[in-house]
Scaffold this motif. Structure first.
Motif, mmCIF file in Angstrom:
data_model
loop_
_atom_site.group_PDB
_atom_site.id
_atom_site.type_symbol
_atom_site.label_atom_id
_atom_site.label_comp_id
_atom_site.label_asym_id
_atom_site.label_seq_id
_atom_site.Cartn_x
_atom_site.Cartn_y
_atom_site.Cartn_z
ATOM 1 N N ILE A 53 34.454 59.652 -76.562
ATOM 2 C CA ILE A 53 34.353 60.925 -75.881
ATOM 3 C C ILE A 53 33.334 61.798 -76.567
ATOM 4 O O ILE A 53 33.492 61.873 -77.923
ATOM 5 N N LEU A 54 32.906 62.532 -75.799
ATOM 6 C CA LEU A 54 31.926 63.486 -76.304
ATOM 7 C C LEU A 54 32.617 64.811 -76.919
ATOM 8 O O LEU A 54 33.703 65.251 -76.810
ATOM 9 N N ASP A 55 31.983 65.107 -78.144
ATOM 10 C CA ASP A 55 32.510 66.362 -78.913
ATOM 11 C C ASP A 55 32.460 67.482 -77.944
ATOM 12 O O ASP A 55 31.712 67.770 -77.148
ATOM 13 N N GLY A 56 33.435 68.119 -78.052
ATOM 14 C CA GLY A 56 34.010 69.428 -77.434
ATOM 15 C C GLY A 56 34.521 69.324 -76.071
ATOM 16 O O GLY A 56 34.592 70.099 -75.172
ATOM 17 N N THR A 57 34.792 68.096 -75.673
ATOM 18 C CA THR A 57 35.657 67.821 -74.417
ATOM 19 C C THR A 57 37.093 68.352 -74.454
ATOM 20 O O THR A 57 37.819 68.422 -75.221
ATOM 21 N N PRO A 58 37.099 69.033 -73.165
ATOM 22 C CA PRO A 58 38.701 69.729 -73.258
ATOM 23 C C PRO A 58 39.643 68.641 -73.076
ATOM 24 O O PRO A 58 39.603 67.665 -71.873
ATOM 25 N N LEU A 59 40.881 68.536 -73.591
ATOM 26 C CA LEU A 59 41.786 67.737 -73.558
ATOM 27 C C LEU A 59 43.173 68.243 -72.665
ATOM 28 O O LEU A 59 43.218 69.215 -72.598
ATOM 29 N N LEU A 60 43.269 67.401 -71.686
ATOM 30 C CA LEU A 60 44.250 67.779 -70.617
ATOM 31 C C LEU A 60 45.715 67.117 -70.908
ATOM 32 O O LEU A 60 46.837 67.843 -70.606
ATOM 33 N N ASP A 61 45.651 66.215 -71.588
ATOM 34 C CA ASP A 61 47.269 65.588 -71.888
ATOM 35 C C ASP A 61 47.015 64.400 -73.062
ATOM 36 O O ASP A 61 45.988 63.961 -73.279
ATOM 37 N N ILE A 62 48.276 64.309 -73.557
ATOM 38 C CA ILE A 62 48.419 63.147 -74.735
ATOM 39 C C ILE A 62 49.646 62.369 -74.251
ATOM 40 O O ILE A 62 50.695 63.117 -73.966
ATOM 41 N N LYS A 63 49.644 61.147 -74.309
ATOM 42 C CA LYS A 63 50.870 60.141 -74.029
ATOM 43 C C LYS A 63 50.705 59.150 -74.790
ATOM 44 O O LYS A 63 49.863 58.553 -75.133
ATOM 45 N N PRO A 64 51.965 58.757 -75.305
ATOM 46 C CA PRO A 64 51.965 57.519 -76.289
ATOM 47 C C PRO A 64 51.521 56.175 -75.747
ATOM 48 O O PRO A 64 52.037 56.223 -74.514
ATOM 49 N N TYR A 65 50.844 55.602 -76.267
ATOM 50 C CA TYR A 65 50.599 54.214 -75.673
ATOM 51 C C TYR A 65 51.630 53.182 -76.488
ATOM 52 O O TYR A 65 51.914 53.353 -77.361
ATOM 53 N N THR A 66 52.461 52.273 -75.770
ATOM 54 C CA THR A 66 53.566 51.563 -75.991
ATOM 55 C C THR A 66 53.436 50.088 -75.520
ATOM 56 O O THR A 66 53.288 50.000 -74.376
ATOM 57 N N ALA A 67 53.594 49.341 -76.381
ATOM 58 C CA ALA A 67 53.787 47.641 -75.937
ATOM 59 C C ALA A 67 54.666 47.609 -74.794
ATOM 60 O O ALA A 67 54.789 46.541 -73.822
ATOM 61 N N LYS A 68 55.739 48.165 -75.018
ATOM 62 C CA LYS A 68 56.982 48.190 -74.132
ATOM 63 C C LYS A 68 56.636 48.663 -72.680
ATOM 64 O O LYS A 68 57.295 47.773 -71.673
ATOM 65 N N PHE A 69 55.903 49.411 -72.224
ATOM 66 C CA PHE A 69 55.517 50.025 -70.995
ATOM 67 C C PHE A 69 53.949 49.545 -70.588
ATOM 68 O O PHE A 69 53.803 49.408 -69.645
ATOM 69 N N ASP A 70 52.992 49.658 -71.440
ATOM 70 C CA ASP A 70 51.748 49.425 -71.165
ATOM 71 C C ASP A 70 51.142 48.111 -71.294
ATOM 72 O O ASP A 70 49.980 47.922 -70.924
ATOM 73 N N LEU A 71 51.520 46.932 -72.141
ATOM 74 C CA LEU A 71 51.052 45.973 -72.419
ATOM 75 C C LEU A 71 51.356 45.077 -71.090
ATOM 76 O O LEU A 71 52.478 44.852 -70.712
ATOM 77 N N HIS A 72 50.324 44.502 -70.403
ATOM 78 C CA HIS A 72 50.444 43.666 -69.423
ATOM 79 C C HIS A 72 49.755 42.308 -69.440
ATOM 80 O O HIS A 72 48.592 42.274 -70.534
ATOM 81 N N ASP A 73 50.193 41.387 -69.011
ATOM 82 C CA ASP A 73 49.127 40.070 -68.957
ATOM 83 C C ASP A 73 48.427 40.040 -67.801
ATOM 84 O O ASP A 73 48.726 39.596 -66.671
ATOM 85 N N VAL A 74 47.161 40.652 -67.971
ATOM 86 C CA VAL A 74 46.247 40.716 -66.781
ATOM 87 C C VAL A 74 45.785 39.383 -66.389
ATOM 88 O O VAL A 74 45.320 38.591 -67.254
ATOM 89 N N LYS A 75 45.639 39.183 -65.338
ATOM 90 C CA LYS A 75 45.265 37.929 -64.404
ATOM 91 C C LYS A 75 43.778 38.081 -64.003
ATOM 92 O O LYS A 75 43.288 37.190 -63.583
ATOM 93 N N LYS A 76 43.617 39.412 -63.599
ATOM 94 C CA LYS A 76 42.294 39.379 -62.789
ATOM 95 C C LYS A 76 41.664 40.843 -63.275
ATOM 96 O O LYS A 76 42.188 41.909 -63.644
ATOM 97 N N LEU A 81 44.565 59.408 -74.227
ATOM 98 C CA LEU A 81 44.016 60.796 -74.344
ATOM 99 C C LEU A 81 43.388 61.095 -72.605
ATOM 100 O O LEU A 81 42.585 60.284 -72.457
ATOM 101 N N LEU A 82 44.049 62.195 -71.922
ATOM 102 C CA LEU A 82 43.457 62.499 -70.731
ATOM 103 C C LEU A 82 42.556 63.608 -70.769
ATOM 104 O O LEU A 82 43.074 64.847 -71.380
ATOM 105 N N TYR A 83 41.405 63.431 -70.311
ATOM 106 C CA TYR A 83 40.459 64.851 -70.663
ATOM 107 C C TYR A 83 39.656 65.030 -69.315
ATOM 108 O O TYR A 83 39.599 64.209 -68.494
ATOM 109 N N HIS A 84 38.806 66.085 -69.385
ATOM 110 C CA HIS A 84 37.924 66.642 -68.392
ATOM 111 C C HIS A 84 36.524 66.172 -68.735
ATOM 112 O O HIS A 84 36.070 66.483 -69.599
ATOM 113 N N PHE A 85 36.017 65.295 -68.050
ATOM 114 C CA PHE A 85 34.487 64.982 -68.152
ATOM 115 C C PHE A 85 33.825 66.248 -67.778
ATOM 116 O O PHE A 85 33.179 66.578 -66.778
#
Length: 160
Positions: free
Chosen positions: A118-141, A59-63
């Motif tokens: 996320i706070l109640d009433g927060t304006p939503l800017l966009d939605i994107k699917p989370y997928t292990a194929k693209f988003d899962l990384h072997d984080v080193k730092k 969820l991408l939103y406006h603070f």
């Protein structure tokens, strides 16, 4: 490069049990069993097709309650001043938030979500699917966060 203004229109509203910023978990990992809903405006409902096939979404939103911009901040997990862009603090030049939440179900134009930080009433800017194929990384730092022990992180992050 010439700077220009960029204008976004919300596509919906995020609903949650969180009414006070200072009592809201700082990240979804510390918001276990905090449920919420995303009310996507009717004109964008067709865009939700096929989303229910994903277990998690971005969820991408406006603070909308963020304070003034600060380039140096003390992150919630430490009492050490850090550069803003090395944190996820909301006092950003462009008040854009990002959370990965669990998608429980989709009913019409309403998304039922879990692990909501996320706070109640927060304006939503966009939605994107989370997928292990693209988003899962072997984080080193993990930067300065590697200095924070898990007990401290959980206590401060969940705002207990």
């Amino acid at each position: 490069m010439k700077r220009s203004e960029i204008i976004y229109k919300p596509i919906g509203i995020i609903r949650s049990e969180h009414a006070i910023a200072g009592k809201t978990p700082i990240q979804p990992v510390y918001a276990e069993n905090c449920i919420g809903q995303v009310e996507v405006f009717e004109e964008y409902a067709d865009g939700l097709r096929d989303l229910e096939g994903f277990s998690h979404i971005y969820l991408l939103y406006h603070f909308h309650q963020s304070s003034q911009v600060k380039l140096m901040v003390k992150p919630f997990l430490q009492d050490v001043e850090r550069g803003l862009f090395a944190t996820r603090a909301p006092c950003r030049p462009n008040a854009i938030g990002l959370s990965v939440v669990e998608l429980v179900k989709v009913e019409g134009h309403i998304l039922y979500i879990n692990n909501v930080d996320i706070l109640d009433g927060t304006p939503l800017l966009d939605i994107k699917p989370y997928t292990a194929k693209f988003d899962l990384h072997d984080v080193k730092k993990n930067g300065w966060q590697d200095e924070v022990d898990e007990n401290t992180a959980h206590k401060r992050g969940s705002r207990i």
